[in-house]
Design an enzyme around this catalytic site. Structure first.
Site, PDB file in Angstrom:
ATOM      1  N   SER A 270       0.849  -1.202   0.000  1.00 54.51           N
ATOM      2  CA  SER A 270       0.000   0.000   0.000  1.00 54.51           C
ATOM      3  C   SER A 270       0.878   1.243   0.000  1.00 54.51           C
ATOM      4  CB  SER A 270      -0.862   0.029   1.270  1.00 54.51           C
ATOM      5  OG  SER A 270      -0.060   0.435   2.374  1.00 54.51           O
ATOM      6  N   ASP A 271       0.345   2.331  -0.487  1.00 59.74           N
ATOM      7  CA  ASP A 271       1.029   3.587  -0.207  1.00 59.74           C
ATOM      8  C   ASP A 271       0.821   3.847   1.282  1.00 59.74           C
ATOM      9  OD1 ASP A 271       1.427   6.650  -2.127  1.00 59.74           O
ATOM     10  OD2 ASP A 271       2.364   5.947  -0.274  1.00 59.74           O
ATOM     11  N   TRP A 272       1.619   4.726   1.818  1.00 59.25           N
ATOM     12  CA  TRP A 272       1.620   4.921   3.280  1.00 59.25           C
ATOM     13  C   TRP A 272       0.357   5.670   3.716  1.00 59.25           C
ATOM     14  CZ3 TRP A 272       5.158   2.170   1.505  1.00 59.25           C
ATOM     15  CH2 TRP A 272       6.154   1.603   2.283  1.00 59.25           C
ATOM     16  N   GLY A 273      -0.539   4.909   4.298  1.00 58.60           N
ATOM     17  CA  GLY A 273      -1.820   5.492   4.672  1.00 58.60           C
ATOM     18  C   GLY A 273      -2.856   5.308   3.596  1.00 58.60           C
ATOM     19  N   GLY A 274      -2.609   4.415   2.669  1.00 65.90           N
ATOM     20  CA  GLY A 274      -3.542   4.222   1.561  1.00 65.90           C
ATOM     21  C   GLY A 274      -4.610   3.174   1.823  1.00 65.90           C
TER      22      GLY A 274
END
Ligand code: GLC
Length: 744
Positions: A270-274
């Protein structure tokens, strides 16, 4: 002996709690998952069979800002990720974005990926991937969070500098060598951001609406090339939504396309916080969750790792029989494969950091990527041996650009600024260099705890600064203005988009004043995006120098003083005005909850050509200090069977006085298409280095794939029988030869 060993190893396993089932079955003392003589899949299956439910879930999410757990009990190591696409980010504290203040993690900053794309040279991409992969390896990192290949849709996107331009074919050819070479170091490339992350405005939740043809013909190809040709071991989901689902857990993009059609066997990170939903994350193809409850830039819930969507909530679903083990095991297999390919790969090289080779690579790529946009009267190259005084003006001549801009920010061993490089080279030839600030942009210089140490404070007024620069210009043999954008908020920076298309900080006024004071003016743009140039007819020379990393100043001096003959070509169009760009004319930007890509596949030159809107500088444009002819185009046939290919040949000659390189570009136009298609599309290119007078024949293979469009009625690619035109030239708006053939 065997009996004794069997008893002893059994005792040993019991003592240290390592389950040794299967140990010794192949006669080797190693359990299968540790035995590198076995196939990757055998090792994955063996490790999986030994893991408990808790251990399986634990490897699917972060344990710190940039690491995820391994299986301590089995000696399967944890996985360490690092930004970014241009160099290895400094070590951070366990749960922080800020650097940890280590003294051994300064790196080499390689040029931004727009500069790499502008080389139009896959060999430079290979050199780049090898070099940055060695730095990641030396820093003991397993996953490099890059390269980024999101398409350049609008000149206002804050992160365009991290990507490879507006054309899917160029980005596809340039991403593959980078991925392959990084991974030869036992470091995974994590291609990002999959997909449709073409703006920063509301990046965490904007829902992108785009038609299927544009999705498949424009926005996906570079990711497909990275996975199917580059063999990428990881892909990063993007923050935005598509079809209403966040791309970090998007059924269509991750399950149907990436893991289905493309048969991707690696891990989706995932993207960070996605990540926003457990069930979607479980069922829609996410394998590794990072950065939850942060927005990828600022702090969030502290040390919340056990509560991640793929942590306790997932374990609860599994225990309640609400989630099936098959899906869990598929995720675990992918993460184990990633760990075995990287952290647990004992055959990988040792890497290196800040080596002379890496600095030389950074300098070479930067020099090859700089684009000479305009050069009337041979203004450039400057000859410092024939000058007494060169004036350099502009904040970007002195401001460090490797610090800031978001997650790609770095802590470099040293950054050679434009002024430093220009001064060293000029003074070596007896030419004095004078500097004037010209304007004040952003005097700050720190990001995530990394500080530039520069004092860019300035007490003079804007008027005074211009007056001082003009006075100095009148006394100088020539003037080099070094401006452009920077890595500050609302410039070329993650987390926000630009607010204006023009140069910030009233640079236009400075350039106009300098042009009036001294006609021998060259404008250098340090930037990652197109900008307006209202002063263009008063500046005889313009050079796009990009953000070119640790060796920026030396590379700039190489080009400005002619040691390197520029050979870069634009990877994206420079429109005259923002409204000439498709996303701003019809597209919708930045949109609201939803952003509609109404321009469809007419992005960049595809738009300018179908609407006959002359660009400021065209896709593929770039001048040289010599000249080239492209002639004698011939096709191997004038009819092509649908299962055959066609060879196109042209001759390229260096018709000037000095060695140089030309990028021969081949575009294909479908003259009889049932559906609307761009007038022509890039389907081949080759960079050719030639001595004065030398001629080389360049050949291109045209296959049906190069003629195809995505038929959204059949969800398949299709090449229509009929007439096609081959356009070959030195830029999309500089076609020198055409040829015609019929596809049967
Ligand atoms: C950031 C970026 C991504 C980066 C990640 C880790 O927000 O979107 O490109 O790799 O988070 O810093």
């Amino acid at each position: 002996m065997r009996t004794f060993f069997g008893i002893f190893s059994g005792w040993l396993c019991l003592t240290v709690g390592i389950s040794c089932s299967g140990a010794g079955s192949s006669g080797s003392s190693l359990p299968a998952y540790r035995d590198e003589s076995r196939s990757l899949e055998e090792r994955v299956e063996d490790a999986l069979s030994r893991m408990t439910l808790d251990e399986k879930v634990a490897v699917l999410h972060a344990q710190s800002k940039f690491s995820s757990a391994g299986v301590p009990r089995l000696g399967i190591p944890e996985l360490w990720c690092t930004d970014g696409p241009h160099g290895i980010r400094p070590e951070v504290l366990w749960d922080e974005w800020d650097q940890a203040g280590w003294t051994n993690d300064s790196c080499t900053a390689f040029p931004a990926l727009t500069c790499l794309a502008a080389t139009w040279n896959p060999a430079m991409s290979a050199l780049y991937g090898k070099s940055i992969g060695e730095e990641a390896r030396y820093r003991e990192k397993d996953v490099l969070l890059g390269p980024g290949v999101n398409i350049y849709r609008t000149p206002l996107n804050g992160r365009n500098f991290e990507y490879m331009g507006e054309d899917p074919y160029l980005a596809s050819r340039m991403v593959v060598p980078y991925v392959r070479e990084v991974q030869k170091n036992g470091v995974a490339a994590c291609v990002k951001h999959f997909a449709l992350n073409n703006q920063e405005t509301r990046r965490n939740d904007v829902n992108v609406e785009v038609d299927d043809r544009a999705l498949h013909e424009i926005y996906l190809p570079a990711f497909e090339a990275a996975v199917r040709e580059g063999g990428a071991w990881a892909v990063m989901g993007s923050y935005n939504k598509y079809k209403g689902q966040h791309c970090c857990h998007n059924r269509y993009l991750l399950n149907d396309i990436l893991k289905g059609e493309w048969a991707f066997d690696g891990a989706v990170i995932s993207d960070w916080g996605g990540v926003h939903d457990t069930r979607q994350a479980v069922e829609n193809g996410l394998d590794l969750e990072f950065g939850t409850w942060t927005d990828g830039l600022r702090a969030g819930t502290r040390n919340a790792y056990d509560n991640y969507y793929l942590a306790q909530p997932y374990l609860d679903l599994l225990r309640e029989g609400e989630a099936d083990v098959q899906t869990l095991d598929d995720k675990v297999r992918r993460v184990l494969r990633l760990i075995f390919r990287t952290a647990m790969n004992t055959r990988k090289p040792f890497g290196s950091l800040n080596s002379p080779e890496h600095l030389a690579a950074a300098r070479q790529i930067a020099g090859e990527g700089m684009v000479l946009l305009k050069n009337d009267g041979g203004t450039l190259p400057f000859d410092p041996s024939a000058m007494k005084r060169l004036l350099v003006v502009g904040e970007n001549a002195v401001k460090m650009m490797t610090v800031g801009g978001g997650s790609s920010s770095l802590k470099v061993r040293h950054e050679c600024t434009p002024l430093e490089g220009i001064r060293a080279a000029a003074e070596a030839s007896g030419c004095g260099v004078v500097y004037e600030r010209g304007y004040v942009g952003d005097p700050s210089g720190s990001y995530n705890g990394v500080t530039t140490g520069q004092d860019l404070s300035e007490s003079r007024s804007a008027e005074r600064l211009i007056a001082d620069a003009v006075a100095a210009a009148k006394e100088a043999d020539a003037v080099l203005f070094v401006g452009g954008l920077n890595k500050s908020d609302f410039q070329d920076c993650e987390g926000a988009d630009r607010k204006e298309y023009g140069l910030p900080y009233a640079q236009d006024r400075v350039i106009e004043a300098l042009a009036a004071a001294n006609p021998r003016l060259a404008v250098v743009l340090v930037s990652g995006n197109a900008v307006a140039m209202p002063w263009l007819d008063r500046a005889p020379a313009v050079l796009e120098a990009w953000f070119s990393g640790s060796e920026a100043g030396n590379a700039l001096a190489d080009v400005v003083f002619g040691k390197v003959n520029p050979s870069g070509k634009l990877p994206f169009t420079f429109p005259v005005r923002l409204e000439d760009n498709a996303a701003h004319a019809v597209g919708e930007f930045p949109g609201g909850d939803t952003v509609r890509y109404r321009e469809g596949l007419f992005v960049g030159y595809r738009w300018h050509e179908i609407r006959e809107i002359a660009p400021l500088f065209a896709f593929g444009h770039g001048l040289s200090y010599t000249t080239f002819s492209i002639s004698n185009l011939r096709l191997s046939a004038d009819r092509m069977a649908s299962d055959a290919s066609l060879t196109v040949r042209v001759d390229v000659t260096n018709t000037g006085e000095r060695a140089g390189a030309e990028v021969v570009q081949l575009y294909v136009g479908d003259d009889e298409s049932f559906v609307q298609r761009p007038l022509k599309e890039l389907k081949g290119f080759e960079k050719v280095s030639l001595q004065p007078g030398e001629t080389r024949t360049v050949a291109f293979e045209i296959t049906p794939a190069a003629l195809s469009y995505y038929d959204d009625t059949k969800s398949a690619w299709r090449a229509e029988p009929g007439a096609f035109t081959i356009h070959v030239g030195a830029a999309s708006d500089d076609i020198r030869q055409t040829g015609h053939f019929v596809l049967e």
